[in-house]
Design a protein around this motif. Structure first.
Motif, PDB file in Angstrom:
ATOM      1  N   LEU A   1       0.871  -1.321  -0.029  1.00 46.54           N
ATOM      2  CA  LEU A   1      -0.054   0.005   0.017  1.00 46.54           C
ATOM      3  C   LEU A   1       0.807   1.204  -0.084  1.00 46.54           C
ATOM      4  O   LEU A   1       0.334   2.191  -0.497  1.00 46.54           O
ATOM      5  CB  LEU A   1      -0.962   0.047   1.055  1.00 46.54           C
ATOM      6  N   THR A   2       1.988   1.220   0.539  1.00 53.71           N
ATOM      7  CA  THR A   2       2.997   2.403   0.689  1.00 53.71           C
ATOM      8  C   THR A   2       4.096   2.422  -0.060  1.00 53.71           C
ATOM      9  O   THR A   2       4.403   3.672  -0.600  1.00 53.71           O
ATOM     10  CB  THR A   2       3.321   2.477   2.060  1.00 53.71           C
ATOM     11  N   ALA A   3       4.350   1.163  -0.881  1.00 54.55           N
ATOM     12  CA  ALA A   3       5.679   1.221  -1.919  1.00 54.55           C
ATOM     13  C   ALA A   3       4.862   1.503  -3.349  1.00 54.55           C
ATOM     14  O   ALA A   3       4.021   1.257  -3.573  1.00 54.55           O
ATOM     15  CB  ALA A   3       6.354  -0.096  -1.738  1.00 54.55           C
ATOM     16  N   PRO A   4       6.015   1.953  -4.136  1.00 55.68           N
ATOM     17  CA  PRO A   4       5.640   2.346  -5.446  1.00 55.68           C
ATOM     18  C   PRO A   4       5.216   0.849  -6.115  1.00 55.68           C
ATOM     19  O   PRO A   4       5.657   0.003  -5.793  1.00 55.68           O
ATOM     20  CB  PRO A   4       7.140   2.794  -6.293  1.00 55.68           C
ATOM     21  N   ARG A   5       4.203   0.951  -6.912  1.00 57.76           N
ATOM     22  CA  ARG A   5       3.793  -0.296  -7.787  1.00 57.76           C
ATOM     23  C   ARG A   5       4.856  -0.930  -8.481  1.00 57.76           C
ATOM     24  O   ARG A   5       4.395  -2.045  -8.912  1.00 57.76           O
ATOM     25  CB  ARG A   5       2.671   0.236  -8.607  1.00 57.76           C
ATOM     26  N   GLN A   6       5.633  -0.177  -8.936  1.00 55.38           N
ATOM     27  CA  GLN A   6       7.007  -0.806  -9.535  1.00 55.38           C
ATOM     28  C   GLN A   6       7.599  -1.859  -8.629  1.00 55.38           C
ATOM     29  O   GLN A   6       8.479  -2.704  -9.247  1.00 55.38           O
ATOM     30  CB  GLN A   6       7.963   0.020 -10.397  1.00 55.38           C
ATOM     31  N   GLY A   7       7.633  -1.615  -7.234  1.00 54.90           N
ATOM     32  CA  GLY A   7       8.334  -2.690  -6.493  1.00 54.90           C
ATOM     33  C   GLY A   7       7.610  -4.012  -5.917  1.00 54.90           C
ATOM     34  O   GLY A   7       7.368  -4.951  -7.072  1.00 54.90           O
ATOM     35  N   LEU A   8       6.958  -4.011  -4.909  1.00 55.26           N
ATOM     36  CA  LEU A   8       6.371  -5.015  -4.440  1.00 55.26           C
ATOM     37  C   LEU A   8       4.907  -5.096  -4.707  1.00 55.26           C
ATOM     38  O   LEU A   8       4.133  -4.472  -4.848  1.00 55.26           O
ATOM     39  CB  LEU A   8       6.436  -4.967  -2.952  1.00 55.26           C
ATOM     40  N   GLY A   9       4.747  -6.312  -5.561  1.00 51.71           N
ATOM     41  CA  GLY A   9       3.257  -6.533  -6.043  1.00 51.71           C
ATOM     42  C   GLY A   9       2.409  -7.452  -5.160  1.00 51.71           C
ATOM     43  O   GLY A   9       2.878  -8.020  -4.007  1.00 51.71           O
ATOM     44  N   LEU A  10       1.247  -7.401  -5.281  1.00 57.39           N
ATOM     45  CA  LEU A  10       0.306  -8.165  -4.414  1.00 57.39           C
ATOM     46  C   LEU A  10       0.772  -9.989  -4.655  1.00 57.39           C
ATOM     47  O   LEU A  10       0.636 -10.578  -3.609  1.00 57.39           O
ATOM     48  CB  LEU A  10      -1.255  -8.075  -4.676  1.00 57.39           C
ATOM     49  N   GLY A  11       1.075 -10.307  -5.961  1.00 57.57           N
ATOM     50  CA  GLY A  11       1.570 -11.563  -6.094  1.00 57.57           C
ATOM     51  C   GLY A  11       2.598 -11.919  -5.394  1.00 57.57           C
ATOM     52  O   GLY A  11       2.878 -13.024  -4.654  1.00 57.57           O
TER      53      GLY A  11
END
Length: 217
Positions: free
Chosen positions: A140-150
């Motif tokens: 929720l807090t990191a850029p979407r290019q980093g940690l994904g839900l998968g």
């Protein structure tokens, strides 16, 4: 002897890798909108499906953890498939990961019954819950290019298995996974094979880090 049964696991892994490679070559996991990064199946699937599960089997059986080894080996084969998918489309399919949660819960419960070690099962539940909660917060807090839900869902699965060996293995395995992911990202940036805004496949480094956690456990 662990080495003898490890050879059997390696030979079985060659067969599993053969079928995995055929399935991956079909591209059945791809969906509309995916950016495809390769044609066919990667050549490393077969040897990796043979060697890495055999190493895990040898290590666990050498430490009298044969029941857990019987869970880890088929899971490792699935991880090989997930790694290849993530490297191809940078996505870890829910259709593969979500059913693993109840399956793994049943499998680890069976391990607890066989070994009489209920504490390890409770530790796995706690580790999975903590990692999912922390991972969701980071997502929720990191850029979407980093940690994904998968990646978060994958980390929860890996934490549940590593917790069978202890909290130190959970920390080591996940830390090593993120560290390897950082090294891989830096290498891609330096060689200009990826940009700062590109999504990177974090699944394979997490899996390799978790394998390290098993091997030193």
């Amino acid at each position: 002897m662990p080495w003898a049964t490890s050879v059997v696991v390696a030979l079985l892994g060659l067969t599993v890798g053969h079928y995995l490679r055929g399935w991956l070559a079909s591209g059945a996991y791809r969906r509309d909108g995916d950016v495809v990064r390769r044609r066919g199946a990667p050549c490393w699937v077969r040897p990796v499906a043979a060697v890495l599960p055999a190493l895990a089997w040898w290590q666990l059986c050498a430490h009298d953890r044969a029941p857990l080894a019987m869970v880890v080996v088929p899971l490792a084969w699935l991880m090989v498939a997930l790694a290849a998918i993530d490297l191809d489309v940078h996505r870890l399919p829910d259709a593969v990961q979500l059913p693993l949660y109840p399956v793994l819960a049943v499998a680890l419960s069976a391990v607890a019954v066989i070994t009489g070690d209920g504490a390890s099962l409770l530790r796995s539940v706690a580790a999975c819950a903590v990692v999912l909660a922390v991972g969701a917060l980071l997502w929720l807090t990191a850029p979407r290019q980093g940690l994904g839900l998968g990646d978060v869902k994958l980390a929860g699965l890996l934490a549940a298995v590593l917790a069978q060996l202890g909290w130190s293995q959970v920390l080591l395995g996940l830390w090593a996974g993120f560290a390897l992911g950082g090294v891989a990202a830096a290498a891609l940036l330096v060689t200009r094979r990826a940009g700062r805004r590109d999504h990177l496949a974090l699944g394979p480094p997490l899996m390799l880090g978790s394998l390290l956690g098993v091997l030193v456990g």
